[in-house]
Motif scaffolding. Sequence first.
Motif, short mmCIF file in Angstrom:
data_model
loop_
_atom_site.label_atom_id
_atom_site.label_comp_id
_atom_site.label_asym_id
_atom_site.label_seq_id
_atom_site.Cartn_x
_atom_site.Cartn_y
_atom_site.Cartn_z
N VAL A 224 15.74 -28.23 -55.73
CA VAL A 224 16.36 -27.65 -54.54
C VAL A 224 16.04 -28.53 -53.34
CG1 VAL A 224 16.26 -25.27 -55.40
CG2 VAL A 224 14.34 -26.19 -54.07
N ALA A 225 16.77 -28.30 -52.28
CA ALA A 225 16.51 -29.02 -51.02
C ALA A 225 15.81 -28.11 -50.02
CB ALA A 225 17.81 -29.54 -50.45
N THR A 226 15.18 -27.07 -50.52
CA THR A 226 14.44 -26.13 -49.68
C THR A 226 13.03 -26.69 -49.50
OG1 THR A 226 15.70 -24.32 -50.66
CG2 THR A 226 13.74 -23.73 -49.40
N ALA A 227 12.81 -27.39 -48.42
CA ALA A 227 11.51 -28.02 -48.20
C ALA A 227 10.41 -26.97 -48.10
CB ALA A 227 11.55 -28.85 -46.92
N ILE A 228 9.26 -27.27 -48.71
CA ILE A 228 8.12 -26.37 -48.71
C ILE A 228 6.99 -26.99 -47.90
CG2 ILE A 228 6.35 -25.27 -50.15
CD1 ILE A 228 8.40 -25.29 -52.44
N ASN A 229 6.62 -26.30 -46.85
CA ASN A 229 5.48 -26.73 -46.03
C ASN A 229 5.01 -25.50 -45.27
OD1 ASN A 229 3.72 -27.72 -44.03
ND2 ASN A 229 4.74 -29.71 -44.02
N SER A 447 -1.94 -23.32 -54.84
CA SER A 447 -2.70 -24.21 -55.72
C SER A 447 -2.57 -25.67 -55.34
CB SER A 447 -2.24 -24.03 -57.18
OG SER A 447 -0.95 -24.61 -57.37
N GLY A 448 -1.68 -25.95 -54.35
CA GLY A 448 -1.51 -27.32 -53.87
C GLY A 448 -0.21 -27.98 -54.29
N ASP A 449 0.61 -27.29 -55.08
CA ASP A 449 1.88 -27.86 -55.55
C ASP A 449 2.99 -27.52 -54.56
OD1 ASP A 449 4.09 -28.81 -56.86
OD2 ASP A 449 3.90 -27.51 -58.62
N GLN A 450 3.50 -28.53 -53.86
CA GLN A 450 4.61 -28.30 -52.93
C GLN A 450 5.87 -29.07 -53.36
OE1 GLN A 450 3.60 -28.72 -48.80
NE2 GLN A 450 1.85 -27.35 -48.93
N THR A 451 5.92 -29.48 -54.60
CA THR A 451 7.08 -30.23 -55.10
C THR A 451 8.26 -29.28 -55.28
OG1 THR A 451 5.60 -31.70 -56.32
CG2 THR A 451 7.92 -31.70 -56.97
N TYR A 452 9.42 -29.68 -54.78
CA TYR A 452 10.59 -28.81 -54.89
C TYR A 452 11.81 -29.52 -55.50
CZ TYR A 452 11.32 -31.05 -50.32
OH TYR A 452 11.45 -31.96 -49.29
#
Length: 561
Positions: A224-229, A447-452
Amino acid sequence: MSTRTITLDPVTRIEGHLRMDVEVGDGSVAKAWTSAQMWRGIEVILKGRPPEDAWTLAQRFCGVCTTVHAICSIRAVEHALHAEVPPNAQFIRNMMIAQHSVQDHIVHFYHLSALDWVDITSALKADPAATAKIAQSISDWPGNSVTEFKGVRERLQRFVDSGQLGLFSSGYWGHPAMELPPEVNLLAVAHYLKAFDYQRKAAEAVALLGGKNPHIQNLVVGGVATAINTDHMAALNVERLAYLRKLMVETRDFVRKVYYPDLLAIAGAYKGWFGIGRGVTNYLAVPEFPEDSKGVEFALGGGTIDGADMATFRPITDHRDPQLIEGVQESVAHAWYEGSDPRHPWQGETKPNYTGFEAEGRYTWCKAPRLDGKPVQVGPLAQVLVSYANDNPRVKPMVDEANAGLGLTLDDYHSTMGRMLARGMRACLMADLSIDYLDKLTSNIASGDQTYANPTHIPDGEWRGVGFHEAPRGTLSHWIVFKDRKIENYQAVVPTTWNASPRDEKGQPGPYEASLVGTPVAEPEKPLEVLRTVHSFDPCIACAVHAIDPDGREITKVSVK
């Protein structure tokens, strides 16, 4: 036996343009014809375009079933390329899928099908106090107060007194098949009005994740292109996750405390309809809600059931099932397209050949999908039965509880009311899963995973893929062939194409046509019973065929010959 033909054109409270012809003799339907009155053209439009862009156009198949086509289209390309999707992206997609379903099921029950069972004029005779007592006996929903129901009755009376009835003007009020007491009718009308707010909340959740609703904007091949931050205002952050939870809890509570109890009350009042509308009892549902990057672990399993016999259940564990992929064909023997022999979707064609309505010839724009040469029914009923056969820990207890409360067996589900009940169960399931995937996403981010997304290159050469999705109306599949990064063929086999299909080259009717046989018709000039069975499938003709009628149409026509 004297017979007459009833034509309903167009059938209203559905998506798209549908004509139904039924031959009635001795007070029941003897034969039926389903005629989709539009032609689909997007498959043709997609040819020559980049495969990674297909989802943006494919979701324009329909103005209602948008998210599902986007998901299915992107999965078709990912299937062709064996692309992996990171867990965060799966969870985000799953939330959009689930909340889209919640919104869709709320709309179907209250705004599309309820008026087949609820008599608006009878609600004016209801006692608000008695209505509140009934409502409070089946749910602790805080809106079930005497004040609320009194206000709704007064509002409804003003509406009737104005003479401007709008969508209520052509209802079959006072029909002998209407059996609810005034108080239950008032309860349903009050919740009909309240449902507008909650279907909007579900749509807002989809927009928050997808960037827009009804046409989402956030898919890419591989994620997805939903950025996670969690700390960035322009990304999916803590504040937005909290707001998503608020929306999802509210919609879950509405489904669990309003929609489903209302449905059980109506089902209990119309138990005879568990014996009407049986039709095709071959079922198909595909696995849904992938939970791993390879797409082999699903929250809901798939499978097939033949002839209403649960012992025939064959599980489908993932979307690469060869028997499923190889077994699908579409017949155009009775549809307005060139050709006559069944074709697999990868070899499918969409060449219009309009002949006019011919009861023994071609009579619809809808093709006739078949699985291993047999018609199958898809939809919430198929998913519930397949999940029950799979011993799904969420679905099986819900079915067993409903059976105990209403005095049903699994055989009763092969019916008009069975389809309604299964859709309500699916709405509960979707509402719960929405929150589950929000929890999974939140935990994974913590847990530290922000890959989308996994960036995926579209290579040269020829590739074939199929994307499956268990949509609100049933099994959806998009079939793509692309060569040197350009689409060569594209076919969508959608739930309503399965269910609204005409007869095939063997003369086998599809689920709509088969289910109407035997349906009672008390007043041919007011064929309410026919609408009940058709609406129980939640037709979406726009998905099934897609395009417009350029000649214009009458608002409503019911003719009896």
